[in-house]
Design an enzyme around this catalytic site. Structure first.
Site, PDB file in Angstrom:
ATOM      1  N   LEU A  49       0.717  -1.172  -0.571  1.00 27.09           N
ATOM      2  CA  LEU A  49      -0.292   0.008   0.402  1.00 27.09           C
ATOM      3  C   LEU A  49       0.796   1.258  -0.036  1.00 27.09           C
ATOM      4  O   LEU A  49       0.806   2.437   0.592  1.00 27.09           O
ATOM      5  CB  LEU A  49      -1.243  -0.304   1.565  1.00 27.09           C
ATOM      6  CG  LEU A  49      -1.940  -0.743   1.053  1.00 27.09           C
ATOM      7  CD1 LEU A  49      -2.794  -1.436   2.566  1.00 27.09           C
ATOM      8  CD2 LEU A  49      -2.853  -1.296   0.072  1.00 27.09           C
ATOM      9  N   ASP A 108       4.821   5.353  -6.531  1.00 26.98           N
ATOM     10  CA  ASP A 108       4.533   5.429  -5.155  1.00 26.98           C
ATOM     11  C   ASP A 108       4.288   6.860  -4.232  1.00 26.98           C
ATOM     12  O   ASP A 108       3.738   7.258  -3.978  1.00 26.98           O
ATOM     13  CB  ASP A 108       4.826   4.011  -4.821  1.00 26.98           C
ATOM     14  CG  ASP A 108       4.468   2.777  -5.159  1.00 26.98           C
ATOM     15  OD1 ASP A 108       3.544   2.687  -5.533  1.00 26.98           O
ATOM     16  OD2 ASP A 108       4.992   1.434  -4.043  1.00 26.98           O
TER      17      ASP A 108
HETATM   18  C1  GLA Z   1       5.786  -1.099  -5.570  1.00 26.68           C
HETATM   19  C2  GLA Z   1       6.569  -0.277  -6.773  1.00 26.68           C
HETATM   20  C3  GLA Z   1       5.549   0.413  -7.642  1.00 26.68           C
HETATM   21  C4  GLA Z   1       4.775   0.005  -8.537  1.00 26.68           C
HETATM   22  C5  GLA Z   1       4.095  -1.121  -8.165  1.00 26.68           C
HETATM   23  C6  GLA Z   1       3.559  -2.005  -9.075  1.00 26.68           C
HETATM   24  O1  GLA Z   1       4.214  -0.880  -5.104  1.00 26.68           O
HETATM   25  O2  GLA Z   1       6.590   0.954  -5.813  1.00 26.68           O
HETATM   26  O3  GLA Z   1       6.695   1.335  -8.062  1.00 26.68           O
HETATM   27  O4  GLA Z   1       6.403  -0.746  -9.667  1.00 26.68           O
HETATM   28  O5  GLA Z   1       5.371  -2.225  -6.800  1.00 26.68           O
HETATM   29  O6  GLA Z   1       2.833  -1.559  -9.649  1.00 26.68           O
END
Ligand code: GLA
Length: 386
Positions: free
Chosen positions: A144, A191
């Site tokens: 998350l 993120d």
């Molecule tokens: C993690 C990474 C993101 C993204 C997701 C998959 O959360 O931090 O940068 O690659 O996985 O979508």
């Protein structure tokens, strides 16, 4: 670039930069001497990603929504070069410290904080020692966006404490560098951007190719249950990095800079040229970008069943082509799909453990999650979105 925000610098006769000058307001009493700010707070939310998984580091499309859960970092200046961290989060150690300028990885959560101070200093930010109290309402490692939320909250707090001039794009870069270069997880930028720009009631369509962002309202009829499977896989970082390498290898093989360059080519022709498992990895990335666009269209016309079908097929693609699901996540998704109120479900985030999303009509998510969790013993409901 970073610089001291409040203190203009005075040149001394040798031309070298001298100590910062403190500006005084004419309205303040004579003899008043403002002190440097000694306390500050930074906050940042976690995120779910409605759809668009493992596309960000392939210059693709993502559709995150900020959570009401996040990380708060309170900092207080110290007179030495020590960064002292304490946290109420369910992690080990609860308390740790390091010397600024001597950041070294120890494999714990605190590497995110070391990564932040190392990245700030690499950009010539002048930091002093500080005590940081880190509290989190976001489960850590649950897919998350907790790592990015911690890093963004800490950068915001240090920006305030030390008067650093950093805009949102730079905050995202510092937090991202901490994760990729210091921690060693070669994650994309989703993120950090979601934590900085995301809102609870809206999805944020981000195109990682040019970093453009478009806000997409969540229909009133929609609700999502975010359920933590309670499982974390130790090799998650290794597995994640391996997927990224496979994408880079496929791009090299096809003679393109990134997999996004393939979006207008006939899919079958592209896949034919790739050995397994690279063909399946590329199929996931290309079809997932299409699903993101379709999901935005479905949100705009409030077509919940279309959105649900897209979540389902995203999960299948992550499971079968991208190979980042786990038996626990598959079981949770299966139980969710079995529930009468759920219209679509998928794993969320990088996979290898973590959480799932289950889409329902507004007002239905909590009871659906209760029914699902009765049949799955170790998970818990983390949030209802929006
Ligand atoms: C993690 C990474 C993101 C993204 C997701 C998959 O959360 O931090 O940068 O690659 O996985 O979508």
């Amino acid at each position: 670039m970073l610089s001291a925000r409040r203190w203009p610098r005075k040149q001394n006769p040798s031309g070298r930069i001298a100590e910062p000058v403190v500006l005084r307001s004419p309205n303040l009493p004579a003899g008043y001497r403002p002190r440097a700010m000694r306390r500050a707070t930074g906050q940042a939310p976690g995120r779910i990603n409605l759809i668009g998984e493992h596309t960000d580091y392939n210059d693709g499309l993502v559709l995150p929504v900020a959570l009401g859960l996040g990380v708060t970092v309170g900092v207080r200046g110290r007179d030495d070069r020590t960064a002292h961290l304490v946290t109420d989060a369910d992690v080990e150690p609860r308390e740790t410290w390091f010397v600024l300028g001597e950041e070294r990885r120890d494999g714990t959560w605190a590497d995110r904080a070391r990564g932040v101070t190392a990245a700030l200093q690499a950009r010539a930010a002048i930091l002093g020692g500080f005590d940081a109290e880190i509290s989190s309402t976001l489960p850590l490692g649950a897919g998350l966006g907790s790592s990015a939320a911690l890093a963004v909250a800490l950068v915001r707090a240090l920006r305030e404490l030390f008067g650093l001039v950093l805009d949102d794009a730079e905050i995202a870069q510092v937090a991202h560098t901490a994760e990729t270069e210091f921690v060693g997880a070669r994650a994309g930028l989703m993120d950090q951007l979601a934590s900085i720009h995301g809102r609870r009631s809206e999805a944020l369509l981000i195109d990682l190719r040019d970093l453009s962002r478009i806000r997409v309202a969540l229909p009133l009829a929609l609700e999502l249950a975010v359920i933590d499977s309670g499982t974390r896989h130790e090799h998650a970082t290794g597995g994640y990095n391996r997927r990224r390498e496979e994408c880079e290898e496929a791009a090299r093989h096809l003679g393109v800079d990134s997999l996004r360059d393939l979006e207008h080519r006939p899919l079958e022709e592209v896949l034919e040229r790739l050995p397994p498992p690279l063909d399946r990895r590329v199929r996931h990335v290309i079809t997932e970008n299409v699903r993101v666009r379709d999901a935005v269209a479905a949100l705009r016309v409030r077509d919940m069943s279309k959105l649900g079908a897209l979540l389902d097929s995203s999960h299948r693609s992550l499971r079968d082509d991208y190979d980042v699901s786990t038996p626990e996540l598959d079981r949770l998704v299966h139980l969710a799909r079995d529930d009468r109120a759920v219209q679509g479900a998928r794993l969320v985030g990088g996979g290898f453990g973590g959480s799932i999303l289950a889409l329902t009509e507004r007002g239905e998510a909590e009871s659906a999650a209760e029914r699902i969790l009765r049949r799955y013993d170790r998970g818990r409901l983390v949030a209802i979105v929006p």
